[in-house]
Write an enzyme that holds these catalytic residues in place. Sequence first.
Site, PDB file in Angstrom:
ATOM      1  N   HIS A 197      -7.931   0.394  53.327  1.00  0.00           N
ATOM      2  CA  HIS A 197      -6.685   0.508  52.573  1.00  0.00           C
ATOM      3  C   HIS A 197      -6.949   1.026  51.157  1.00  0.00           C
ATOM      4  O   HIS A 197      -6.090   1.685  50.567  1.00  0.00           O
ATOM      5  CB  HIS A 197      -5.969  -0.848  52.488  1.00  0.00           C
ATOM      6  N   ASP A 248      -3.932   5.674  62.235  1.00  0.00           N
ATOM      7  CA  ASP A 248      -3.654   4.565  61.329  1.00  0.00           C
ATOM      8  C   ASP A 248      -2.819   5.133  60.179  1.00  0.00           C
ATOM      9  O   ASP A 248      -2.584   6.350  60.093  1.00  0.00           O
ATOM     10  CB  ASP A 248      -4.965   3.930  60.849  1.00  0.00           C
TER      11      ASP A 248
END
Length: 334
Positions: free
Chosen positions: A175, A245
């Site tokens: 992230h 993702d």
Amino acid sequence: MLDVKGPALNDDDVRRLSHPMTGGVILFARHFENRRQLIALTDAIRDVRDDLLIAVDHEGGRVQRFRTDGFTVLPAMRRLGELWDRDVLLATKVATATGYVLAAELRACGVDLSFTPVLDLDYGRSAVIGDRAFHRDPRVVALLAKSLSHGLALAGMSNCGKHFPGHGFAGADSHVALPVDDRELDAILSEDVMPYDWLGLTLSSVIPAHVIYSKIDDKPAGFSRIWLQDILRGKLRFTGAIFSDDLSMEAARAGGTLTQAAQAALDAGCDMVLVCNQPEAAETVLKELAYVPSKESVRRLKQLRPRGKALSWRKLLAQAAYREAKTLLATAFG
């Protein structure tokens, strides 16, 4: 697949959802105030487009978007692995119950798909994975994931294994950084990839990791034809859908701009790309992306649609199978 601004649709949301390149909606905790509101939101999305796939990251543990107003607080998957170490049969039964409760509650509120189960191995190295992983042993991961997926299927929901080929060994959080796994291919295939191989046709869809496996390719797996075409489609003969993702994550910036990243992921073999928490940026991608999905991609994604009619929340609460599954979870975890 993109998200909407808040707990109710606005005109900008409707415009983005109406775009022919939009294929799905992903929901987050900010989209949930209570069950009535969530049902109104999913109904409103379907009023715009009834062919959109409505999805959520709803695994249990710290990754569970809806946790109040009747939603069961589900255990982290590591707790199922710990239960396996004490009682194998009970662990498989509880995993099935977990999958059933998870899927039945979501479907009662109009959600089609949860991005679960996590198939990463618990090496004790990745904080972002951590207790989201079932176990260190790939055999235990595969068997618990199969049981959980059976519970999802009993409620008419497909599954999504993530993060291929495995995010458990790389320490960085994708992230906020670009993780690198420098192991040899044989080591990854003999450990992390095994759940995907063993589950085979049980897997409906897969999300690849935003991780670079430096001995195999200089691109993250989600942008790598080696991982998605040669290994996942070729060696493992995977026939389900592949989602990227979230392309908004730091690790995805290896793909350039959001539009370039989306194009790269699709070119590598993804069937659908996710742009999360940036609706305006997602709209830019919709405008700029030059892509026509193949009939095969469309077919794979259509197969993820829920099976059977969902029960209303009231009927779900009265259902014996649901009550028994809830009781089993409460007995196992208190």
